[in-house]
Design a protein around this motif. Structure first.
Motif, PDB file in Angstrom:
ATOM      1  N   ASP A   7       0.846  -1.186   0.000  1.00 38.30           N
ATOM      2  CA  ASP A   7       0.000   0.000   0.000  1.00 38.30           C
ATOM      3  C   ASP A   7       0.882   1.235   0.000  1.00 38.30           C
ATOM      4  N   ILE A   8       0.979   1.862  -1.145  1.00 41.09           N
ATOM      5  CA  ILE A   8       1.871   3.003  -1.306  1.00 41.09           C
ATOM      6  C   ILE A   8       1.456   4.186  -0.432  1.00 41.09           C
ATOM      7  N   GLU A   9       0.183   4.249  -0.050  1.00 39.59           N
ATOM      8  CA  GLU A   9      -0.314   5.367   0.754  1.00 39.59           C
ATOM      9  C   GLU A   9       0.308   5.386   2.149  1.00 39.59           C
ATOM     10  N   ASN A  10       0.872   4.273   2.604  1.00 40.71           N
ATOM     11  CA  ASN A  10       1.408   4.199   3.960  1.00 40.71           C
ATOM     12  C   ASN A  10       2.766   4.865   4.121  1.00 40.71           C
ATOM     13  N   PHE A  11       3.343   5.359   3.044  1.00 39.92           N
ATOM     14  CA  PHE A  11       4.685   5.907   3.132  1.00 39.92           C
ATOM     15  C   PHE A  11       4.641   7.434   3.304  1.00 39.92           C
ATOM     16  N   PRO A  12       5.154   7.934   4.457  1.00 39.50           N
ATOM     17  CA  PRO A  12       5.131   9.378   4.703  1.00 39.50           C
ATOM     18  C   PRO A  12       6.008  10.156   3.728  1.00 39.50           C
ATOM     19  N   LEU A  17       8.106  13.786  -1.619  1.00 38.95           N
ATOM     20  CA  LEU A  17       8.361  13.530  -3.033  1.00 38.95           C
ATOM     21  C   LEU A  17       7.484  14.408  -3.918  1.00 38.95           C
ATOM     22  N   GLN A  18       6.217  14.577  -3.521  1.00 35.34           N
ATOM     23  CA  GLN A  18       5.299  15.412  -4.306  1.00 35.34           C
ATOM     24  C   GLN A  18       5.831  16.829  -4.441  1.00 35.34           C
ATOM     25  N   THR A  19       6.317  17.378  -3.339  1.00 32.69           N
ATOM     26  CA  THR A  19       6.869  18.737  -3.360  1.00 32.69           C
ATOM     27  C   THR A  19       8.032  18.824  -4.342  1.00 32.69           C
ATOM     28  N   ASN A  20       8.889  17.829  -4.306  1.00 31.78           N
ATOM     29  CA  ASN A  20      10.050  17.842  -5.191  1.00 31.78           C
ATOM     30  C   ASN A  20       9.668  17.643  -6.655  1.00 31.78           C
ATOM     31  N   PHE A  21       8.710  16.767  -6.931  1.00 30.88           N
ATOM     32  CA  PHE A  21       8.257  16.584  -8.309  1.00 30.88           C
ATOM     33  C   PHE A  21       7.584  17.866  -8.823  1.00 30.88           C
ATOM     34  N   THR A  22       6.873  18.562  -7.952  1.00 38.18           N
ATOM     35  CA  THR A  22       6.268  19.838  -8.344  1.00 38.18           C
ATOM     36  C   THR A  22       7.352  20.833  -8.755  1.00 38.18           C
ATOM     37  N   ASP A  23       8.426  20.896  -7.973  1.00 38.95           N
ATOM     38  CA  ASP A  23       9.542  21.790  -8.289  1.00 38.95           C
ATOM     39  C   ASP A  23      10.196  21.412  -9.618  1.00 38.95           C
ATOM     40  N   VAL A  24      10.394  20.121  -9.851  1.00 32.91           N
ATOM     41  CA  VAL A  24      11.020  19.664 -11.095  1.00 32.91           C
ATOM     42  C   VAL A  24      10.182  20.075 -12.302  1.00 32.91           C
ATOM     43  N   GLU A  42       1.686  13.884  -7.475  1.00 35.77           N
ATOM     44  CA  GLU A  42       1.202  12.805  -6.603  1.00 35.77           C
ATOM     45  C   GLU A  42       1.375  11.448  -7.282  1.00 35.77           C
ATOM     46  N   ARG A  43       0.964  11.376  -8.545  1.00 34.67           N
ATOM     47  CA  ARG A  43       1.077  10.108  -9.275  1.00 34.67           C
ATOM     48  C   ARG A  43       2.543   9.698  -9.423  1.00 34.67           C
ATOM     49  N   ALA A  44       3.406  10.660  -9.776  1.00 36.13           N
ATOM     50  CA  ALA A  44       4.829  10.360  -9.966  1.00 36.13           C
ATOM     51  C   ALA A  44       5.468   9.902  -8.658  1.00 36.13           C
ATOM     52  N   SER A  45       5.060  10.504  -7.548  1.00 40.27           N
ATOM     53  CA  SER A  45       5.602  10.126  -6.240  1.00 40.27           C
ATOM     54  C   SER A  45       5.236   8.690  -5.891  1.00 40.27           C
ATOM     55  N   LYS A  46       3.977   8.342  -6.099  1.00 39.77           N
ATOM     56  CA  LYS A  46       3.535   6.975  -5.802  1.00 39.77           C
ATOM     57  C   LYS A  46       4.211   5.975  -6.733  1.00 39.77           C
ATOM     58  N   ALA A  47       4.360   6.351  -8.004  1.00 41.19           N
ATOM     59  CA  ALA A  47       5.027   5.460  -8.960  1.00 41.19           C
ATOM     60  C   ALA A  47       6.485   5.254  -8.562  1.00 41.19           C
ATOM     61  N   PHE A  50       6.793   3.012  -5.520  1.00 40.28           N
ATOM     62  CA  PHE A  50       6.534   1.617  -5.888  1.00 40.28           C
ATOM     63  C   PHE A  50       7.727   1.031  -6.637  1.00 40.28           C
ATOM     64  N   LEU A  51       8.271   1.787  -7.586  1.00 41.39           N
ATOM     65  CA  LEU A  51       9.369   1.284  -8.413  1.00 41.39           C
ATOM     66  C   LEU A  51      10.673   1.108  -7.631  1.00 41.39           C
ATOM     67  N   THR A  52      10.734   1.693  -6.430  1.00 41.92           N
ATOM     68  CA  THR A  52      11.910   1.514  -5.573  1.00 41.92           C
ATOM     69  C   THR A  52      11.540   0.809  -4.263  1.00 41.92           C
ATOM     70  N   SER A  53      10.430   0.077  -4.282  1.00 38.49           N
ATOM     71  CA  SER A  53       9.941  -0.589  -3.072  1.00 38.49           C
ATOM     72  C   SER A  53      10.808  -1.764  -2.649  1.00 38.49           C
ATOM     73  N   GLY A  54      11.771  -2.162  -3.464  1.00 41.26           N
ATOM     74  CA  GLY A  54      12.651  -3.266  -3.103  1.00 41.26           C
ATOM     75  C   GLY A  54      13.522  -2.983  -1.892  1.00 41.26           C
ATOM     76  N   TYR A  55      13.715  -1.705  -1.568  1.00 43.29           N
ATOM     77  CA  TYR A  55      14.506  -1.363  -0.387  1.00 43.29           C
ATOM     78  C   TYR A  55      13.808  -1.804   0.905  1.00 43.29           C
ATOM     79  N   GLU A  56      12.495  -1.968   0.835  1.00 47.87           N
ATOM     80  CA  GLU A  56      11.706  -2.272   2.024  1.00 47.87           C
ATOM     81  C   GLU A  56      11.621  -3.771   2.318  1.00 47.87           C
ATOM     82  N   ILE A  57      12.167  -4.614   1.447  1.00 45.89           N
ATOM     83  CA  ILE A  57      11.922  -6.054   1.532  1.00 45.89           C
ATOM     84  C   ILE A  57      13.234  -6.821   1.621  1.00 45.89           C
ATOM     85  N   ASP A  58      13.262  -7.851   2.454  1.00 49.83           N
ATOM     86  CA  ASP A  58      14.431  -8.710   2.617  1.00 49.83           C
ATOM     87  C   ASP A  58      14.301  -9.897   1.660  1.00 49.83           C
TER      88      ASP A  58
END
Length: 198
Positions: A7-12, A17-24, A42-47, A50-58
């Motif tokens: 659930d991507i929504e759980n990540f603070p 990320l949204q702020t930074n993507f807005t600046d970009v 918002e969409r880019a941040s969630k994407a 997700f695309l870097t979610s491997g850091y969260e998993i062993d």
């Protein structure tokens, strides 16, 4: 999917990320308030998360959770494992297929776990060479098989969209441990992944 309950929504980090993507987007000269771009940060941040979610998993835990005692000592191959990753140099996609083989040494592993290990490492900022080594070492260190082999074939958008702009180029990397250091065993693996059994 690495985890069906991801659930991507759980990540603070999403708000930051949204702020930074807005600046970009703004720095590129676009109007961040334009209708088509209002929800893009918002969409880019969630994407991106997700695309870097491997850091969260062993990845080792994935294998350990599906190891079974078995006396089988012949080659096990899972080929044509699709993966998608992001090049750490330009943050552009590279994608392709991984082919993995191992020779059990007292334990086998659930077949779906090998593609999941590939996904965990692919969903990080990567280079293909490191991805190849990480998957190989994880399987070797966790299962402790008689041998492990991997071949990865991929296309890199950083070569296709920019730079040399070569549309038909592909990159192949490989790694071999244990019994696959022997030419006969290695050649059997390479022959099997190149053939169609259907």
């Amino acid at each position: 999917m690495i985890n069906d309950n991801f659930d991507i929504e759980n990540f603070p980090i999403i708000e930051s990320l949204q702020t930074n993507f807005t600046d970009v987007i703004s720095l590129l000269g676009e109007d961040v308030d334009r209708e088509g771009l209002i929800k893009t940060p918002e969409r880019a941040s969630k994407a991106m998360k997700f695309l870097t979610s491997g850091y969260e998993i062993d990845p080792a835990a994935i294998l350990k959770g599906a190891m079974f005692k078995e006396d089988y000592k012949e080659m096990v191959i899972v080929k044509d494992i699709e993966f998608y990753s992001l090049c750490e140099h330009h943050m552009l996609p590279f994608f392709g297929k991984a082919h993995i083989a191992y020779i059990p040494n007292g334990h086998i592993v659930g077949l779906s776990k090998l593609p999941r290990v590939v996904d965990v490492f692919a969903r990080r900022l990567q280079v293909q060479e490191r991805l190849t080594d990480q998957v190989l070492n994880c399987i070797s260190d966790t299962l402790k098989p008689l041998g492990v082999a991997i071949v990865i074939e991929a296309s890199h958008m950083c070569m296709m969209m920019r730079g040399v702009q070569k549309q038909n180029s592909a990159t192949t990397t490989s790694g071999f441990r244990g019994a696959f250091k022997e030419m006969k065993t290695r050649n059997e693996f390479l022959k099997l992944i190149a053939s169609s059994l259907s």
